[in-house]
Write a protein that holds these residues in place. Structure first.
Motif, PDB file in Angstrom:
ATOM      1  N   ALA A 155      22.569  -2.048  26.627  1.00 35.98           N
ATOM      2  CA  ALA A 155      22.877  -3.171  25.769  1.00 35.98           C
ATOM      3  C   ALA A 155      23.580  -4.290  26.062  1.00 35.98           C
ATOM      4  CB  ALA A 155      24.206  -2.509  24.743  1.00 35.98           C
ATOM      5  N   CYS A 156      22.852  -5.558  25.765  1.00 37.58           N
ATOM      6  CA  CYS A 156      22.900  -6.671  26.275  1.00 37.58           C
ATOM      7  C   CYS A 156      22.653  -7.924  25.411  1.00 37.58           C
ATOM      8  CB  CYS A 156      21.953  -6.559  27.596  1.00 37.58           C
ATOM      9  SG  CYS A 156      21.744  -8.142  28.455  1.00 37.58           S
ATOM     10  N   SER A 157      22.956  -8.872  25.755  1.00 37.91           N
ATOM     11  CA  SER A 157      22.689 -10.269  24.897  1.00 37.91           C
ATOM     12  C   SER A 157      21.343 -10.426  25.461  1.00 37.91           C
ATOM     13  CB  SER A 157      23.689 -11.294  25.420  1.00 37.91           C
ATOM     14  OG  SER A 157      23.623 -11.468  26.882  1.00 37.91           O
ATOM     15  N   PHE A 158      20.670 -10.053  26.467  1.00 37.90           N
ATOM     16  CA  PHE A 158      19.338 -10.395  26.561  1.00 37.90           C
ATOM     17  C   PHE A 158      18.912 -11.887  26.812  1.00 37.90           C
ATOM     18  CE2 PHE A 158      18.953  -6.206  24.713  1.00 37.90           C
ATOM     19  CZ  PHE A 158      18.462  -5.566  25.623  1.00 37.90           C
ATOM     20  N   PRO A 159      19.422 -12.508  27.982  1.00 37.86           N
ATOM     21  CA  PRO A 159      19.341 -14.007  28.143  1.00 37.86           C
ATOM     22  C   PRO A 159      17.840 -14.040  29.109  1.00 37.86           C
ATOM     23  CG  PRO A 159      20.611 -13.220  29.930  1.00 37.86           C
ATOM     24  CD  PRO A 159      20.518 -11.975  28.934  1.00 37.86           C
ATOM     25  N   LEU A 160      16.854 -13.671  28.331  1.00 36.25           N
ATOM     26  CA  LEU A 160      15.818 -13.748  28.807  1.00 36.25           C
ATOM     27  C   LEU A 160      14.858 -15.234  28.911  1.00 36.25           C
ATOM     28  CD1 LEU A 160      13.832 -10.932  26.754  1.00 36.25           C
ATOM     29  CD2 LEU A 160      15.348 -10.725  28.854  1.00 36.25           C
ATOM     30  N   LYS A 161      15.370 -16.131  28.101  1.00 35.34           N
ATOM     31  CA  LYS A 161      14.782 -17.458  28.074  1.00 35.34           C
ATOM     32  C   LYS A 161      15.705 -18.224  29.569  1.00 35.34           C
ATOM     33  CE  LYS A 161      13.535 -18.350  23.307  1.00 35.34           C
ATOM     34  NZ  LYS A 161      13.737 -19.057  22.250  1.00 35.34           N
ATOM     35  N   GLU A 162      16.716 -17.792  29.564  1.00 34.36           N
ATOM     36  CA  GLU A 162      17.565 -18.650  30.864  1.00 34.36           C
ATOM     37  C   GLU A 162      16.833 -17.738  31.939  1.00 34.36           C
ATOM     38  OE1 GLU A 162      20.338 -18.451  27.224  1.00 34.36           O
ATOM     39  OE2 GLU A 162      18.815 -16.916  28.141  1.00 34.36           O
ATOM     40  N   MET A 163      16.666 -16.398  32.179  1.00 34.31           N
ATOM     41  CA  MET A 163      16.089 -15.971  33.272  1.00 34.31           C
ATOM     42  C   MET A 163      14.472 -16.568  33.560  1.00 34.31           C
ATOM     43  SD  MET A 163      16.562 -11.756  32.948  1.00 34.31           S
ATOM     44  CE  MET A 163      15.589 -11.334  34.414  1.00 34.31           C
ATOM     45  N   MET A 164      14.042 -16.615  32.706  1.00 34.15           N
ATOM     46  CA  MET A 164      12.458 -17.539  32.885  1.00 34.15           C
ATOM     47  C   MET A 164      12.728 -18.825  33.598  1.00 34.15           C
ATOM     48  SD  MET A 164      10.706 -16.522  29.281  1.00 34.15           S
ATOM     49  CE  MET A 164       9.646 -17.869  29.240  1.00 34.15           C
ATOM     50  N   LYS A 165      13.825 -19.548  32.864  1.00 34.38           N
ATOM     51  CA  LYS A 165      13.844 -20.921  33.457  1.00 34.38           C
ATOM     52  C   LYS A 165      14.339 -20.942  34.814  1.00 34.38           C
ATOM     53  CE  LYS A 165      16.520 -25.216  32.364  1.00 34.38           C
ATOM     54  NZ  LYS A 165      17.434 -25.783  31.300  1.00 34.38           N
ATOM     55  N   PHE A 166      15.239 -19.858  35.115  1.00 37.23           N
ATOM     56  CA  PHE A 166      15.742 -19.926  36.644  1.00 37.23           C
ATOM     57  C   PHE A 166      14.402 -19.478  37.719  1.00 37.23           C
ATOM     58  CE2 PHE A 166      17.307 -16.817  39.991  1.00 37.23           C
ATOM     59  CZ  PHE A 166      17.958 -17.767  40.729  1.00 37.23           C
ATOM     60  N   HIS A 167      13.753 -18.243  37.091  1.00 33.79           N
ATOM     61  CA  HIS A 167      12.621 -17.866  37.785  1.00 33.79           C
ATOM     62  C   HIS A 167      11.745 -18.888  38.338  1.00 33.79           C
ATOM     63  CE1 HIS A 167       9.972 -14.451  38.959  1.00 33.79           C
ATOM     64  NE2 HIS A 167       9.148 -14.942  38.537  1.00 33.79           N
ATOM     65  N   ASN A 168      11.575 -19.833  37.571  1.00 32.68           N
ATOM     66  CA  ASN A 168      10.510 -20.912  37.771  1.00 32.68           C
ATOM     67  C   ASN A 168      11.194 -21.882  38.747  1.00 32.68           C
ATOM     68  OD1 ASN A 168       8.567 -19.841  36.180  1.00 32.68           O
ATOM     69  ND2 ASN A 168       9.317 -20.584  34.296  1.00 32.68           N
ATOM     70  N   THR A 169      12.191 -21.821  39.224  1.00 33.03           N
ATOM     71  CA  THR A 169      12.855 -22.749  40.036  1.00 33.03           C
ATOM     72  C   THR A 169      12.693 -22.011  41.357  1.00 33.03           C
ATOM     73  OG1 THR A 169      15.102 -21.674  39.862  1.00 33.03           O
ATOM     74  CG2 THR A 169      14.386 -23.502  38.350  1.00 33.03           C
ATOM     75  N   HIS A 170      12.295 -20.941  41.661  1.00 34.46           N
ATOM     76  CA  HIS A 170      12.316 -20.379  42.909  1.00 34.46           C
ATOM     77  C   HIS A 170      10.815 -19.800  43.539  1.00 34.46           C
ATOM     78  CE1 HIS A 170      12.451 -16.201  41.710  1.00 34.46           C
ATOM     79  NE2 HIS A 170      13.334 -16.443  41.051  1.00 34.46           N
ATOM     80  N   ARG A 171      10.595 -19.295  44.416  1.00 31.81           N
ATOM     81  CA  ARG A 171       9.257 -18.664  44.981  1.00 31.81           C
ATOM     82  C   ARG A 171       9.403 -17.213  44.990  1.00 31.81           C
ATOM     83  NH1 ARG A 171       6.791 -23.363  48.848  1.00 31.81           N
ATOM     84  NH2 ARG A 171       6.920 -25.057  47.448  1.00 31.81           N
ATOM     85  N   GLY A 172      10.203 -16.485  44.448  1.00 31.41           N
ATOM     86  CA  GLY A 172      10.589 -15.143  44.803  1.00 31.41           C
ATOM     87  C   GLY A 172       9.439 -14.551  43.762  1.00 31.41           C
ATOM     88  N   LEU A 173       9.227 -13.158  43.911  1.00 30.73           N
ATOM     89  CA  LEU A 173       8.391 -12.312  43.058  1.00 30.73           C
ATOM     90  C   LEU A 173       9.159 -11.877  41.908  1.00 30.73           C
ATOM     91  CD1 LEU A 173       5.886 -10.333  45.402  1.00 30.73           C
ATOM     92  CD2 LEU A 173       5.761 -12.518  44.017  1.00 30.73           C
ATOM     93  N   CYS A 174      10.530 -11.621  41.968  1.00 30.60           N
ATOM     94  CA  CYS A 174      11.201 -10.989  40.989  1.00 30.60           C
ATOM     95  C   CYS A 174      12.532 -11.761  40.741  1.00 30.60           C
ATOM     96  CB  CYS A 174      11.456  -9.611  41.406  1.00 30.60           C
ATOM     97  SG  CYS A 174      12.658  -8.786  40.563  1.00 30.60           S
ATOM     98  N   THR A 175      13.057 -11.962  39.368  1.00 30.95           N
ATOM     99  CA  THR A 175      14.419 -12.365  39.158  1.00 30.95           C
ATOM    100  C   THR A 175      15.119 -11.099  38.756  1.00 30.95           C
ATOM    101  OG1 THR A 175      13.893 -14.558  39.052  1.00 30.95           O
ATOM    102  CG2 THR A 175      15.847 -13.820  37.828  1.00 30.95           C
ATOM    103  N   ILE A 176      16.060 -10.668  38.950  1.00 30.52           N
ATOM    104  CA  ILE A 176      16.728  -9.529  38.644  1.00 30.52           C
ATOM    105  C   ILE A 176      17.962 -10.105  37.544  1.00 30.52           C
ATOM    106  CG2 ILE A 176      18.146  -9.398  40.642  1.00 30.52           C
ATOM    107  CD1 ILE A 176      18.109  -6.299  40.130  1.00 30.52           C
ATOM    108  N   LEU A 177      18.377  -9.610  36.605  1.00 28.32           N
ATOM    109  CA  LEU A 177      19.654  -9.863  35.735  1.00 28.32           C
ATOM    110  C   LEU A 177      20.712  -9.351  36.365  1.00 28.32           C
ATOM    111  CD1 LEU A 177      20.656 -11.453  33.329  1.00 28.32           C
ATOM    112  CD2 LEU A 177      20.432  -9.413  32.128  1.00 28.32           C
ATOM    113  N   GLY A 178      21.761  -9.977  36.687  1.00 26.74           N
ATOM    114  CA  GLY A 178      23.053  -9.567  37.197  1.00 26.74           C
ATOM    115  C   GLY A 178      24.184  -9.840  36.481  1.00 26.74           C
ATOM    116  N   THR A 179      25.251  -9.039  36.907  1.00 25.88           N
ATOM    117  CA  THR A 179      26.452  -9.440  36.131  1.00 25.88           C
ATOM    118  C   THR A 179      27.751  -8.748  37.178  1.00 25.88           C
ATOM    119  OG1 THR A 179      27.752  -9.115  34.200  1.00 25.88           O
ATOM    120  CG2 THR A 179      26.860  -7.077  35.023  1.00 25.88           C
TER     121      THR A 179
END
Length: 412
Positions: free
Chosen positions: A122-146
């Motif tokens: 169960a989560c607020s699912f900040p997916l758009k924020e993940m996408m924005k962050f993902h496009n700032t780095h050159r990794g293959l994966c962004t993982i949501l952490g808390t």
């Protein structure tokens, strides 16, 4: 415009043991259990439906195909811009094995990036924020952490990350000793090049078996151990840290606090979903969801953090708080329901009391030294509680009739 696709990992029936007795209702597996008025994975779909360019969501698991037919039909009407399909594994392939097995289906349409979400969160699912962050780095994966409390961190996948860049240096699944209070939320954003990494991981597993004749052959490819660790070691894994709400839905009782989190989110984002106070209606305290077909007597007092399912009947003078009332349940006059789940078609007599104990985010143990640990009280399908009976901190299996009061028991 970028094209996205999403995968929801729904697991299978053999994994429903910790969700008993609710998982004993074979028509409602855990991913479809109602939380805040909707199946658990409906909340995932609602978040994904807000992603521009996301055209398809694939449910991957090893339940029977028929289990998801009605849900998919209903979801297709509610989220018409998304194509929703279920892909069934021939056996449990592991959290990454299903992704690799269906890689051609997933890559069809040439998506640039793929969301992968575990069903049991169960989560607020900040997916758009993940996408924005993902496009700032050159990794293959962004993982949501808390961040979680230090004493419970080792119950999860733990991450050690560079504070300035959030590059993950180290990933360990459920470590034996403390490593970090930053954990994986089970929500990922991958570039499609991840399938090359999966192919390498499969080959590594095969090589290990070939080299060690005593090693058991394991067909499962696990996202956490087999993929995320090598990604961290090769500097291709990054973490987006959220401060919003998140929790796992592992046990049946954990559905109650998850229900509260989603109801509180409704108050901010969709207040029209909550039951409103009416001059001639029941007393409403805090956040309450009621299905339109349910009946609540005007003399009842409901809330906070209560969901009432289809065709449920709540009688005169009833008090309910921090609970989930499922389809067709009947709560008769002057009864009290606290920290509980009342199962499908169950009936609670007059002046009865069904009460549990609120649980922490991380409570999984059901019994300790042969004694039931105080937690959410759960009545499974078609349980009858007679008049003036008290049920406290109990788990009750389906089709039971309770004529005497019970405390701290599992009633089979």
């Amino acid at each position: 415009m970028n094209v996205y696709k999403a995968i929801i990992l729904v697991g299978g029936p053999s994994r429903g043991t910790r969700f008993r007795p609710l998982s004993l209702n074979l028509n409602v597996p855990k991913p479809l259990f109602p939380v805040a008025g909707h199946p658990i994975i409906w909340h995932h779909l609602e978040a994904l439906s807000k992603i521009e360019g996301l055209k398809e969501v694939l449910l991957i698991g090893f339940f029977e195909d028929s289990i998801f037919h009605r849900f998919i039909d209903d979801a297709a009407r509610e989220f018409p811009k998304i194509n929703i399909r279920y892909l069934r594994e021939y056996q449990s392939l592991g959290t990454a094995g299903g992704l690799y097995h269906f890689r051609d289906e997933i890559q069809r349409g040439d998506p640039q990036q793929i969301f992968v979400l575990n069903a049991d969160v169960a989560c607020s699912f900040p997916l758009k924020e993940m996408m924005k962050f993902h496009n700032t780095h050159r990794g293959l994966c962004t993982i949501l952490g808390t961040k979680v409390a230090r004493e419970v961190a080792n119950k999860y996948g733990c991450l050690v990350a560079k504070p300035e860049s959030n590059e993950v240096l180290h990933y360990v699944e459920k470590p034996e000793s403390f490593i970090s209070d930053l954990i994986s939320c089970g929500i990922y954003l991958f570039d499609c090049a991840i399938f090359n990494e999966m192919k390498k991981a499969m080959q590594n597993k095969k090589n290990q078996v070939d080299q060690d004749q005593f090693m058991d052959h394991d067909d499962q490819l696990r996202l956490e151990q087999d993929l995320l660790r090598p990604l961290a070691e090769s500097m291709k894994l990054f973490v987006y840290v959220t401060n919003d709400f998140w929790r796992q839905i592992k046990t049946a009782g954990s559905a109650v606090p998850a229900n509260a989190l989603y109801l509180e989110q409704y108050l901010e984002t969709n207040p029209e979903r909550l039951l409103k106070k009416e001059p001639d209606g029941p007393t409403i305290v805090g956040c309450v969801y009621k299905h339109p077909t349910a009946f609540v007597d005007p003399s009842a007092k409901i809330g906070p953090n209560v969901s009432i399912g289809p065709r449920a009947v709540i009688g005169k003078g009833v008090r309910i708080k921090d609970s989930i009332i499922l389809d067709n349940a009947e709560i008769k006059a002057n009864s009290c329901i606290i920290n509980s789940i009342i199962g499908w078609d169950s009936k609670i007599g007059t002046w009865a009391r069904v009460e549990g104990t609120s649980i922490t985010n991380d409570q999984i143990v059901i019994t300790q030294n042969g004694v039931k640990v105080p937690s959410i009280t759960i009545l499974a399908k078609e349980v009858i509680v007679r008049d003036e009976i008290i049920i406290r901190n109990c788990i009750v299996l389906p089709h039971k009739e309770l004529k005497t009061s019970c405390h701290n028991e599992i009633l089979m």
